[in-house]
Design an enzyme around this catalytic site. Structure first.
Site, mmCIF file in Angstrom:
data_model
loop_
_atom_site.group_PDB
_atom_site.id
_atom_site.type_symbol
_atom_site.label_atom_id
_atom_site.label_comp_id
_atom_site.label_asym_id
_atom_site.label_seq_id
_atom_site.Cartn_x
_atom_site.Cartn_y
_atom_site.Cartn_z
ATOM 1 N N CYS A 85 -0.407 4.066 2.594
ATOM 2 C CA CYS A 85 0.216 4.231 3.566
ATOM 3 C C CYS A 85 1.325 3.991 3.929
ATOM 4 O O CYS A 85 1.614 5.053 4.867
ATOM 5 C CB CYS A 85 -0.667 2.582 3.812
ATOM 6 S SG CYS A 85 -1.922 2.086 3.616
ATOM 7 N N ASP A 86 2.590 3.382 3.122
ATOM 8 C CA ASP A 86 3.879 3.589 3.589
ATOM 9 C C ASP A 86 4.611 3.852 2.855
ATOM 10 O O ASP A 86 5.935 4.754 2.938
ATOM 11 C CB ASP A 86 4.263 1.664 3.747
ATOM 12 C CG ASP A 86 3.627 1.226 4.883
ATOM 13 O OD1 ASP A 86 3.494 1.618 5.936
ATOM 14 O OD2 ASP A 86 2.387 0.249 4.699
ATOM 15 N N CYS A 144 0.763 -0.922 -0.020
ATOM 16 C CA CYS A 144 -0.135 0.200 -0.117
ATOM 17 C C CYS A 144 0.668 1.691 -0.140
ATOM 18 O O CYS A 144 1.088 1.870 0.975
ATOM 19 C CB CYS A 144 -1.128 -0.118 1.028
ATOM 20 S SG CYS A 144 -2.091 1.524 1.039
#
Ligand code: NDP
Length: 463
Positions: free
Chosen positions: A169-170, A166
């Site tokens: 997200c990261d 993701c």
């Protein structure tokens, strides 16, 4: 400053988090319909059902909003030229909540469709000892899919330590660095596009000689960007690292490519492991639909990616959601509903819970001041990125914790994309990660992943 929890976003989280009465297997709830899953299809069904007068509980799991919430920008949702997936899911969720749907941020752990009422056992992803048993006259399965993995050496070793699924997200951890996106579908395009605005260099690695995208224009725009390089006919053979984080990709071309972050976007498989003995699945694990959205079990309906090997679009899941709600309503009117009453969740208590604001640090001095010790309380640092679904979910729990009487802990947020140096100093390799510093400024606990973070939250609540 404190503010009231807005009624529209009333969820069971506050009770689940704060009420000591919600202990293992002590709590059960009944509802005409339980929806397992919290993506746009599930939310659309909840809107339709509530508007038809059917009380609905949405078991939204650890990633509220589902897969679309991980998309930084959606361009093909009718009515919005461009919108972030998180905002899109939030809009639909607030409409469902406005119409009276109840949300439970728990994950289903077992499903019993052998007889009505159907039984759905669920647990808090932050604390496995907190469980709830839901009983429903009818059930809608909207469990989506889970990302495929490469299955190469190094992938498991460096998972969340340089290897992710993701970007939104990261990806923030890799500002100004070199990243690789593996895959050539729409997900890969979106991940690479997001990363190209952050990273210094993005390799897009396709195992074949062509993309497999619906969003052709978006792909063309992406591959013309100066910091994006497409490697066709290239397979990843191994992920190499230094023992702590991934550092290189060993490719089928013989090259060893230095990279800081690796993002997999190689498709997904239906998330139906829990359903194996519940409803009929096809040989690939997709739920078989008998008529409309009806599964092999009367009263159990299914929608979205878990049923659909072909289209897998947010809008098709939403369409399925509307159809399933109509099917469900028809089913419930034709059979004697086991539960006619509205769910008995203690919403009054929930609405009285206050949320505290969690301050974000504005500069690094503020961060070092916060952890320097000499305060009355310990300090919890929440490393996050703005679009990460689990980070959002954690935030609401931290807001509740901060609002607890007695002020047992001070909580401060750090956006890792903005404060790379701090994230590097504290070896933050995935979000959310939390660090707990005691009153003297000593790091005493570290939580990576929901389970570990949940343990720290429990510790803080009980001390
Ligand atoms: P897809 O299945 O569409 O694409 C998967 C990609 O990964 C393909 O390029 C495939 O290569 C590659 N791949 C698969 N396995 C491997 C492997 N082991 N090693 C290397 N590469 C591999 O998946 P997506 O998640 O991208 O999309 C799923 C669905 O969701 C699609 O229908 C898509 O249209 C939809 N979607 C739509 C979006 C939108 O905005 N409209 C956004 C995101 C998804 P190969 O082609 O060689 O098989």
């Amino acid at each position: 400053m404190k503010r009231f929890l807005c009624k529209v976003f009333t969820t069971i989280t506050p009770l689940a988090l704060l009420s000591s009465s919600l202990m293992a297997n002590e709590k059960s709830e009944k509802a005409p319909v339980v929806i397992v899953g919290g993506g746009v299809g599930a939310l659309t069904s909840a809107i339709y059902l509530q508007r038809a007068g059917v009380e609905t509980i949405v078991l939204e799991g650890k990633e509220p909003g589902g897969a679309i919430a991980q998309s930084p920008s959606v361009h093909n949702w009718p009515g919005d030229v461009e919108i972030s997936g998180r905002d899109l899911a939030k809009k639909i969720k607030s409409q469902a909540a406005f119409n009276g749907a109840k949300f439970l941020p728990y994950e289903a752990t077992s499903l019993d469709f052998s007889k009505r009422p159907f039984k759905i056992q669920a647990q808090d992803p932050y604390d496995a000892s907190k469980t709830v048993l839901l009983e429903a006259s009818a059930c809608l399965i909207a469990v989506g899919s889970k990302p495929n993995l490469l299955g190469v050496t190094g992938e498991a070793t460096y998972w969340t330590k340089g290897v992710y699924s993701c970007a939104v997200c990261d990806g923030g951890l890799y500002k100004g660095q070199t990243v690789a996106v593996i895959g050539g579908g729409d997900s890969a395009i979106i991940e690479a596009e997001y990363l190209s605005n952050l990273a210094q260099k993005v390799y897009l690695i396709l195992r074949s000689d062509k993309f497999r995208t619906v969003e052709g224009k978006r792909k063309e725009h992406l591959i013309k960007k100066g910091n994006v390089e497409v490697l066709y006919n290239t397979k990843v053979e191994e992920i190499l690292g230094n023992g702590k984080v991934a550092t290189h990709l060993k490719l089928s071309t013989g090259k060893t490519l230095p990279v800081n972050g690796i993002f997999l976007a190689i498709g997904a498989k239906p998330n139906t492991a829990l359903l194996k003995n519940g409803v009929a699945l096809d040989e690939q694990g997709y739920i078989r639909l008998i008529k409309g959205q009806q599964t092999s079990v009367p009263g159990v309906f299914a929608i979205g990616d878990a049923t659909d090997p072909i289209y897998k679009q947010a809008i098709t899941a939403a369409g399925d959601g509307a159809k399933a709600a109509l099917d469900l309503e028809k089913y419930l009117s034709a059979t004697e509903p086991v539960y006619k009453a509205t769910p008995t969740l203690e919403t009054v208590q929930i609405e009285e819970v206050r949320l505290a604001d969690i301050p974000s640090i504005r500069d690094s001095q503020e961060f070092y001041r916060a952890i320097s010790g000499g305060q009355d309380t310990p300090v919890l640092i929440d490393f996050y990125t703005p679009f990460c679904g689990p980070c959002q979910q954690l935030l609401s729990r931290l807001q509740l914790l901060a609002a607890q009487p007695g002020g047992k802990v001070r909580i401060v947020k750090v956006d890792v994309a903005e404060f790379q140096e701090i994230a590097g100093t504290y070896s933050i390799s995935s979000v959310p990660t939390v660090l707990l510093f005691d009153k003297h400024g000593k790091e005493v606990k570290r939580g990576e992943g929901l389970q570990e973070i949940g343990e720290i939250l429990t510790f803080l609540q009980s001390n």
